[in-house]
Scaffold this active site. Structure first.
Site, mmCIF file in Angstrom:
data_model
loop_
_atom_site.group_PDB
_atom_site.id
_atom_site.type_symbol
_atom_site.label_atom_id
_atom_site.label_comp_id
_atom_site.label_asym_id
_atom_site.label_seq_id
_atom_site.Cartn_x
_atom_site.Cartn_y
_atom_site.Cartn_z
ATOM 1 N N HIS A 1 1.341 -1.009 -0.249
ATOM 2 C CA HIS A 1 -0.010 0.364 0.119
ATOM 3 C C HIS A 1 0.467 1.035 -0.048
ATOM 4 O O HIS A 1 0.610 2.011 0.403
ATOM 5 C CB HIS A 1 -1.346 0.307 1.445
ATOM 6 C CG HIS A 1 -1.714 -0.929 1.674
ATOM 7 N ND1 HIS A 1 -2.914 -1.409 0.502
ATOM 8 C CD2 HIS A 1 -1.215 -2.370 1.898
ATOM 9 C CE1 HIS A 1 -2.967 -2.845 1.110
ATOM 10 N NE2 HIS A 1 -2.380 -3.555 1.543
ATOM 11 N N SER B 1 14.813 22.298 -16.022
ATOM 12 C CA SER B 1 13.971 23.018 -16.048
ATOM 13 C C SER B 1 14.322 23.854 -16.607
ATOM 14 O O SER B 1 15.613 24.395 -16.671
ATOM 15 C CB SER B 1 13.282 22.563 -14.429
ATOM 16 O OG SER B 1 12.662 24.637 -15.113
ATOM 17 N N LYS C 1 16.673 21.448 -10.760
ATOM 18 C CA LYS C 1 14.891 20.320 -11.010
ATOM 19 C C LYS C 1 16.582 19.545 -11.573
ATOM 20 O O LYS C 1 17.204 20.091 -12.424
ATOM 21 C CB LYS C 1 14.324 20.484 -12.089
ATOM 22 C CG LYS C 1 13.322 21.981 -11.333
ATOM 23 C CD LYS C 1 12.545 20.480 -10.434
ATOM 24 C CE LYS C 1 11.206 19.462 -10.616
ATOM 25 N NZ LYS C 1 10.333 19.830 -11.142
ATOM 26 N N GLU D 1 9.441 8.546 -17.176
ATOM 27 C CA GLU D 1 8.661 8.994 -16.964
ATOM 28 C C GLU D 1 8.003 8.765 -18.310
ATOM 29 O O GLU D 1 7.390 8.412 -18.490
ATOM 30 C CB GLU D 1 8.825 10.822 -16.857
ATOM 31 C CG GLU D 1 8.811 10.516 -15.099
ATOM 32 C CD GLU D 1 9.537 12.171 -14.991
ATOM 33 O OE1 GLU D 1 7.472 13.245 -15.423
ATOM 34 O OE2 GLU D 1 9.884 12.918 -15.394
#
Ligand code: ARG
Length: 461
Positions: A160, A281, A287, A294
């Site tokens: 979980h 970024s 970043k 992704e």
């Protein structure tokens, strides 16, 4: 369009095809990537026709020489593909006749584009599966090296997405390895059903010529000829199966991607990905984004979509061949391309993951991950498991209140919950003790992980 009718089937037509319809029905823009396998199939067919006395030796050698020349031209980008000639099959056949004259027109004897295209896709997909398998094996190899280096790296295991019990990072990676084992098995299983020869089924009913289907099957490396001509030209199960196997591979990669994305975040801080697999970024200087995982996660969508496309394409189709089937190619091609790219990215990236051991260790310590170990300890001292579960729950509540992990409590503090607790409890409350205790086949103990890696190496050798 003028009344110049199609060179290959124009006989019964009184006018040429409408220019838009020609474009609409043509597949040359995408099926030209089958050229090598189309030529391979044509050569086998021509040899068979010669053996059966249908083509003379001169005609056969003209055809083989002509096809070899066309192959070279295609590979040197010296072919102008024609929409009017619809597809790869008719484009190559027309080129052949341009080159060698009447012998070229005899190649299509005893054959139809229907069995031809079915043959081409099977030949092509068989090669692609072999290429995909190589990438899968390379990915597995990298996983094993990383798992071996991290056989004793402790991290929290989750259910979980909540800290559950400590595990070793190597053990976690070996779970990924198992997914890949099944993926490779599925591809090999699918390959068996791909590797049969539809050639000779002709349009749908077979042919009146004395063809030798065993010969062409063997010549093309197929296990055997297919058994039913109607099924041969209409079956695309093999492509659907492949896409299903591909969708599962992507689903697995998406799960791994998701974990990589989570683990590289400042909140988890479990791993570092090399800079070359990340991007920055344009606005936020701090970043470092895990773009590769992704994107792999995102590309899962299109591959799952292709599976649904092909299932829907085949649904309710009457026997035998229908033009619908021309629509099988783009989803199939894109599935192959996407799989190869994503697997390549993973095979390149995975061996260079750097585990942040301290950070993983700290995370495992923070989440009361050894609570089950304490409960098991009390059971060994004679307490029924349900009671020990209750007792440890109280200890955890106390720990939350005091901001202390179980292993940070003193013996006196622990004894409040059960008098049977002794000094030896600290052997099981440590993370090292917890993982070492799960020492059986498939367990997370470092020794078991090393054994699993060894077994795995022999599996993929
Ligand atoms: N381009 C067609 C396909 O991809 C080849 C078979 C066409 N056969 C036909 N009878 N129109 O399926």
């Amino acid at each position: 369009m003028s009344d110049s009718s199609n060179q290959q089937w124009g006989g019964r037509f009184s006018e040429g095809v409408d220019a838009f319809v020609a474009r609409f029905t043509a597949s040359i823009d995408f099926d030209r990537r089958l050229y090598r396998h189309d030529i391979q199939g044509s050569m086998a067919h021509a040899r068979m026709l010669h053996n059966s006395g249908i083509l003379s030796a001169e005609e056969l050698s003209a055809i083989i020489g002509g096809l070899e020349g066309i192959l070279k031209d295609i590979e040197n980008d010296k072919i102008d593909w024609s929409i009017e000639l619809e597809d790869i099959h008719m484009n190559i056949e027309a080129r052949l006749t341009d080159r060698i004259g009447d012998a070229g027109k005899k190649l299509h004897t005893g054959r139809s584009r229907n069995d031809q295209v079915a043959t081409d896709i099977r030949l092509w997909l068989r090669d692609e599966i072999d290429a995909i398998d190589i990438e899968l094996a390379r990915f597995q190899q990298g996983l094993l090296d990383l798992a071996e280096r991290n056989a004793d790296t402790i991290m929290p295991g989750f259910t979980h997405l909540q800290t559950a019990q400590p595990v070793t990072f190597g053990h976690h990676l070996m779970a990924w390895f198992e997914m890949m084992v099944r993926d490779r098995e599925r591809l090999q299983d699918c390959r068996k059903r791909i590797n049969v020869s539809p050639l000779g089924a002709a349009a749908l009913a077979g042919t009146t010529y004395p063809i030798d289907r065993e010969f062409t099957a063997k010549e093309l490396g197929f296990d055997r000829p297919t058994r039913n001509s109607l099924d041969s030209v209409s079956d695309r199960d093999f492509a659907i199966e492949f896409c299903a196997a591909g969708a599962l591979i992507m689903t697995h990669l998406s799960r791994m991607s998701e974990e990589l994305v989570l683990w590289t975040s400042a909140q988890f801080n479990f791993i570092d990905l090399p800079d070359r697999f990340c991007t920055g970024s344009s606005i936020m200087p701090q970043k470092k984004n895990p773009d590769v995982p992704e994107l792999v996660r995102g590309k899962t969508g299109r591959v799952n979509g292709h599976l649904v496309s092909l299932l829907t394409l085949m649904k309710s189709q009457p026997l035998a061949y229908n033009k619908d089937n021309q629509e099988d190619k783009e989803p199939l091609f894109d599935t192959v391309d996407t799989l190869k790219d994503c697997l390549r990215a993973f095979a390149d990236m995975i061996p260079h993951i750097e585990a942040k051991r301290e950070s993983m260790y700290e995370a495992a310590r923070r989440g009361f991950s050894t609570a089950t170990d304490l409960a098991d300890y009390l059971v060994r001292k004679g307490m029924p498991f349900r009671d020990s579960h209750e007792v440890v729950g109280k200890a955890v509540a106390y720990g939350i209140e005091q901001n202390k992990d179980l292993s940070e409590m003193t013996l006196e503090e622990l004894k409040v919950f059960s008098g049977t607790i002794e000094q030896d409890v600290f052997d099981v409350l440590t993370l090292e003790g917890s993982v070492a205790a799960r020492n059986h086949i498939g367990g997370t103990a470092p020794g078991q992980v090393l054994k699993a890696v060894e077994v795995a190496r022999s599996l993929i050798a």
